[in-house]
Design an enzyme around this catalytic site. Structure first.
Site, PDB file in Angstrom:
ATOM      1  N   ARG A   1       0.875  -1.168   0.000  1.00  0.00           N
ATOM      2  CA  ARG A   1       0.000   0.000   0.000  1.00  0.00           C
ATOM      3  C   ARG A   1       0.914   1.220   0.000  1.00  0.00           C
ATOM      4  O   ARG A   1       1.782   1.356   0.857  1.00  0.00           O
ATOM      5  CB  ARG A   1      -0.910  -0.023   1.220  1.00  0.00           C
TER       6      ARG A   1
ATOM      7  N   ASP B   1       1.586   5.032   0.553  1.00  0.00           N
ATOM      8  CA  ASP B   1       1.015   6.098   1.355  1.00  0.00           C
ATOM      9  C   ASP B   1       1.079   7.454   0.641  1.00  0.00           C
ATOM     10  O   ASP B   1       2.109   7.820   0.063  1.00  0.00           O
ATOM     11  CB  ASP B   1       1.779   6.184   2.678  1.00  0.00           C
ATOM     12  N   ALA B   2      -0.008   8.205   0.702  1.00  0.00           N
ATOM     13  CA  ALA B   2      -0.083   9.614   0.273  1.00  0.00           C
ATOM     14  C   ALA B   2       0.710   9.894  -0.998  1.00  0.00           C
ATOM     15  O   ALA B   2       1.604  10.734  -1.020  1.00  0.00           O
ATOM     16  CB  ALA B   2       0.395  10.521   1.408  1.00  0.00           C
TER      17      ALA B   2
ATOM     18  N   GLU C   1      -2.954   5.442  -1.765  1.00  0.00           N
ATOM     19  CA  GLU C   1      -3.739   6.449  -1.039  1.00  0.00           C
ATOM     20  C   GLU C   1      -3.472   7.773  -1.729  1.00  0.00           C
ATOM     21  O   GLU C   1      -2.323   8.187  -1.869  1.00  0.00           O
ATOM     22  CB  GLU C   1      -3.318   6.532   0.430  1.00  0.00           C
TER      23      GLU C   1
ATOM     24  N   ASP D   1     -13.304   8.877   0.430  1.00  0.00           N
ATOM     25  CA  ASP D   1     -14.641   9.444   0.264  1.00  0.00           C
ATOM     26  C   ASP D   1     -15.699   8.586   0.962  1.00  0.00           C
ATOM     27  O   ASP D   1     -16.633   9.105   1.572  1.00  0.00           O
ATOM     28  CB  ASP D   1     -14.991   9.560  -1.225  1.00  0.00           C
ATOM     29  N   PHE D   2     -15.553   7.263   0.843  1.00  0.00           N
ATOM     30  CA  PHE D   2     -16.534   6.377   1.475  1.00  0.00           C
ATOM     31  C   PHE D   2     -16.541   6.582   2.981  1.00  0.00           C
ATOM     32  O   PHE D   2     -17.592   6.779   3.603  1.00  0.00           O
ATOM     33  CB  PHE D   2     -16.245   4.915   1.132  1.00  0.00           C
ATOM     34  N   HIS D   3     -15.365   6.525   3.576  1.00  0.00           N
ATOM     35  CA  HIS D   3     -15.283   6.716   5.026  1.00  0.00           C
ATOM     36  C   HIS D   3     -15.870   8.056   5.440  1.00  0.00           C
ATOM     37  O   HIS D   3     -16.663   8.150   6.381  1.00  0.00           O
ATOM     38  CB  HIS D   3     -13.842   6.634   5.517  1.00  0.00           C
TER      39      HIS D   3
ATOM     40  N   HIS E   1      -6.596   3.412  10.752  1.00  0.00           N
ATOM     41  CA  HIS E   1      -5.646   4.033  11.683  1.00  0.00           C
ATOM     42  C   HIS E   1      -5.688   5.559  11.579  1.00  0.00           C
ATOM     43  O   HIS E   1      -5.607   6.265  12.582  1.00  0.00           O
ATOM     44  CB  HIS E   1      -4.226   3.533  11.379  1.00  0.00           C
TER      45      HIS E   1
ATOM     46  N   GLY F   1      -6.966   7.628  14.596  1.00  0.00           N
ATOM     47  CA  GLY F   1      -5.831   8.200  15.310  1.00  0.00           C
ATOM     48  C   GLY F   1      -5.656   9.687  15.136  1.00  0.00           C
ATOM     49  O   GLY F   1      -4.989  10.338  15.957  1.00  0.00           O
ATOM     50  N   ASN F   2      -6.219  10.257  14.093  1.00  0.00           N
ATOM     51  CA  ASN F   2      -6.102  11.704  13.904  1.00  0.00           C
ATOM     52  C   ASN F   2      -7.216  12.479  14.597  1.00  0.00           C
ATOM     53  O   ASN F   2      -7.367  13.681  14.377  1.00  0.00           O
ATOM     54  CB  ASN F   2      -6.044  12.034  12.409  1.00  0.00           C
TER      55      ASN F   2
END
Length: 594
Positions: free
Chosen positions: A259, A261-262, A296, A323-325, A392, A396-397
């Site tokens: 995966r 990241d960013a 991501e 978007d889903f989250h 996470h 976590g944020n």
């Protein structure tokens, strides 16, 4: 026998029995000495800034440093392992010494995927690869098919999320040795579980990064990311370091994917973008294995996720669908601060659009940024999107790290979990979600001195004006108690969380039985919005092998059900022609009946 050693451009590699080549790019240094087991060896410098030395009779596990002209000793940026922390000595590792038990493993098809996101340090009380390995039978029996491990590249301190890694090739020493991580992956394969690793190629952490000293050219000072200067992906030596890391992890640890990241922060002006090069090299290197690559990316793009006519994946497999989250979170909690403001208006319609077309934002203007975001996504197959109701990041944020069950309540959260697991998108569960974990997942680090002070104050300032939080109420990221509070409570699955665990297990059995077979030939433009109302969403998807319909209600009023053909394969709190609050129904019609 297949070799599972990767010859890197940087670092220490065995070339023959006992012969190790040490290689470092350090154009910012006039002289570098290899200090190996206390003995100094001259390193030869090339015009391009590479330093190299070959040493015979080197035992695996031997400690080494690179010593600069001023006497400063630094670890190998391409270290395969550290003796302890990120600033200490690196260790020579012979990857060929690990004896793989499941060498015939080729992976699992993408459509079977149910992802379980795991942070090694908080997954078990011990926080190690070995301890996590003991939980693999539990995950396999539950119905998980893929473990996604949060970044493990060596980072500053003992504890952290892993996104501040600085030695991209070394598993974090607090979690265990390279062989411990290999044993974890090996054992997972024995239980039929794929393992993918979250990797960070967009920045380096604030502690233990000596690259600016060794090679200032590694970074473009004028090109900034949220975490510091941008990496110079167009500089050959830097590009090699970055592009070889994914191949290294896949080869030496026999992972089933990665995966990334960013990736919106990976700015590359080269003729071929470094991410495309990485994906093409991975596909060429492992043509006979199921390798799954996800990204991501806040831009909501699709150009990195094409499909060939036969459904084959030439580059990246799927995209994390924030978007889903975000839409689900607003729908379930009513929160509209920060990035949630983009989903404040008619979240039901946005959820329906996401489920049937992929993204909520497909070129519309974001209220938060005032800029257009996204591209048309309805043509993507549903399996190009990885969905989650928590992870996470989004947990976590938060200042207090609350999980969704604590914010939306158990009734709504059960409906949302069922919705997640019955859609044709690829579902991701965050560790503990399967049994209704209520322990928070907080932001934690292990920095010291001024860096610790800066992180502590920055974290408190981040939440000024957010809800009812006062500065002093934000947990100190550097306190060990913050880390310990984030660990899973393994008494719950057999206690108060047992009914929730049984519920999740039932959902996963039904997903593998009914949903997965639909996905083998599932293409784009398959979704239809049936109806939306306050707290209510009803959608369907038509595939070659059948039509899947889903209606869920987390509103306060019962809602009439639209026409949903086929057999009911799952219902929760649902009966009759209306769907009451906190209920869901899923129906499936065969291809002939649809």
């Amino acid at each position: 026998m297949e070799s599972r050693s990767f010859l890197k451009s940087w670092g220490a590699d065995y070339e023959a029995d006992g012969v190790v080549r040490f290689r470092l790019w350090a154009p910012g240094q006039e002289r570098v000495t290899l200090r190996l087991a206390g003995t100094d060896h001259i390193m030869r410098k090339s015009e391009e800034g590479w330093f190299e030395a070959r040493v015979t009779d080197v035992e695996p596990g031997t400690e080494y440093h690179y010593v600069l002209a001023d006497g400063m000793a630094v670890p190998d940026p391409a270290s395969r392992a550290q003796k302890a922390d990120v600033n200490g000595p690196s260790l020579v590792i012979d990857p060929a010494r690990y004896e793989w038990q499941h060498r015939q493993w080729k992976g699992r098809p993408w459509e079977e995927t149910v992802v379980y996101e795991m942070h090694i340090g908080t997954f078990t009380p011990e926080g190690t690869f070995k301890a996590a390995m003991a939980k693999l039978p539990y995950l396999a029996e539950l119905g998980i098919t893929m473990i996604e491990v949060l970044p493990v590249s060596q980072f500053g301190g003992e504890r952290g999320w892993g996104y501040d890694g600085v030695l991209l090739y070394a598993p974090h020493s607090a979690y265990g040795t390279p062989d411990d991580f290999k044993a974890f992956v090996d054992a997972a394969h024995g239980y039929g579980l794929s393992v993918v690793l979250d990797i960070v190629l967009n920045h380096f952490g604030p502690e233990g990064n000596y690259l600016p000293l060794l090679a200032p050219q590694f970074f473009h000072e004028e090109r900034m990311t949220p975490w510091g200067p941008g990496i110079a992906y167009d500089v050959d030596a830097a590009r090699r370091y970055i592009a070889e890391a994914p191949l290294y992890w896949l080869k030496e640890y026999y992972l089933d994917g990665l995966r990334f990241d960013a990736i919106d922060q990976i700015e590359d002006t080269s003729e071929k973008h470094v991410l495309i090069e990485i994906a093409e090299r991975i596909r060429a290197a492992a043509p006979n294995r199921y390798i799954h690559l996800t990204t991501e990316d806040s831009r909501n793009v699709t150009f990195l996720h094409p499909r060939e006519e036969n459904g084959a994946v030439p580059l990246f497999t799927g995209e994390w669908n924030d978007d889903f989250h975000n839409a689900i979170h607003v729908l379930a909690t009513g929160e509209t601060q920060a990035y949630y403001q983009d989903f404040a208006e008619a979240p039901e319609k946005l959820v329906a659009r996401i489920l049937t077309e992929g993204f909520a934002y497909q070129g519309e203007v974001s209220p938060q940024t005032g800029k257009k975001r996204g591209v048309k996504s309805a043509g993507q197959p549903p399996v190009a999107f990885v969905d989650f109701i928590q992870n996470h990041d989004q947990t976590g944020n938060r200042a207090q790290g609350e999980r969704l069950i604590s914010l939306a309540g158990p009734d709504r959260t059960r409906v949302l979990l069922a919705t997640l697991l019955f859609t044709p998108h690829i579902p991701l569960l965050f560790m503990g979600e399967e049994y209704g974990e209520t322990n928070p997942f907080l932001f934690f680090t292990d920095f010291h001195g001024e860096l610790a002070k800066a992180v502590r104050e920055g974290r408190a300032k981040e939440f000024e004006g957010h809800g009812d939080f006062e500065d002093e109420s934000v947990p100190d990221p550097n306190a060990q108690s913050t880390f310990m509070a984030s660990k899973l409570d393994w008494k719950k699955p057999n206690g108060e969380g047992k009914s929730w665990l049984d519920f999740t297990r039932q959902l996963l059995v039904l997903r593998h039985q009914h949903i997965v077979p639909l996905l083998v030939r599932a293409g784009g433009h398959s979704g239809t919005v049936l109806k939306t109302a306050k707290g209510f969403v009803a959608v369907s998807w038509t595939f070659p092998s059948g039509t899947l319909s889903l209606a869920m209600n987390i509103g306060e009023q019962s809602q009439p059900l639209p026409e949903m053909p086929g057999e009911t394969i799952f219902a929760w709190q649902a009966s009759g022609s209306e769907l009451p609050p906190n209920a869901i129904i899923v129906r499936l019609a065969s291809g002939d009946a649809a």
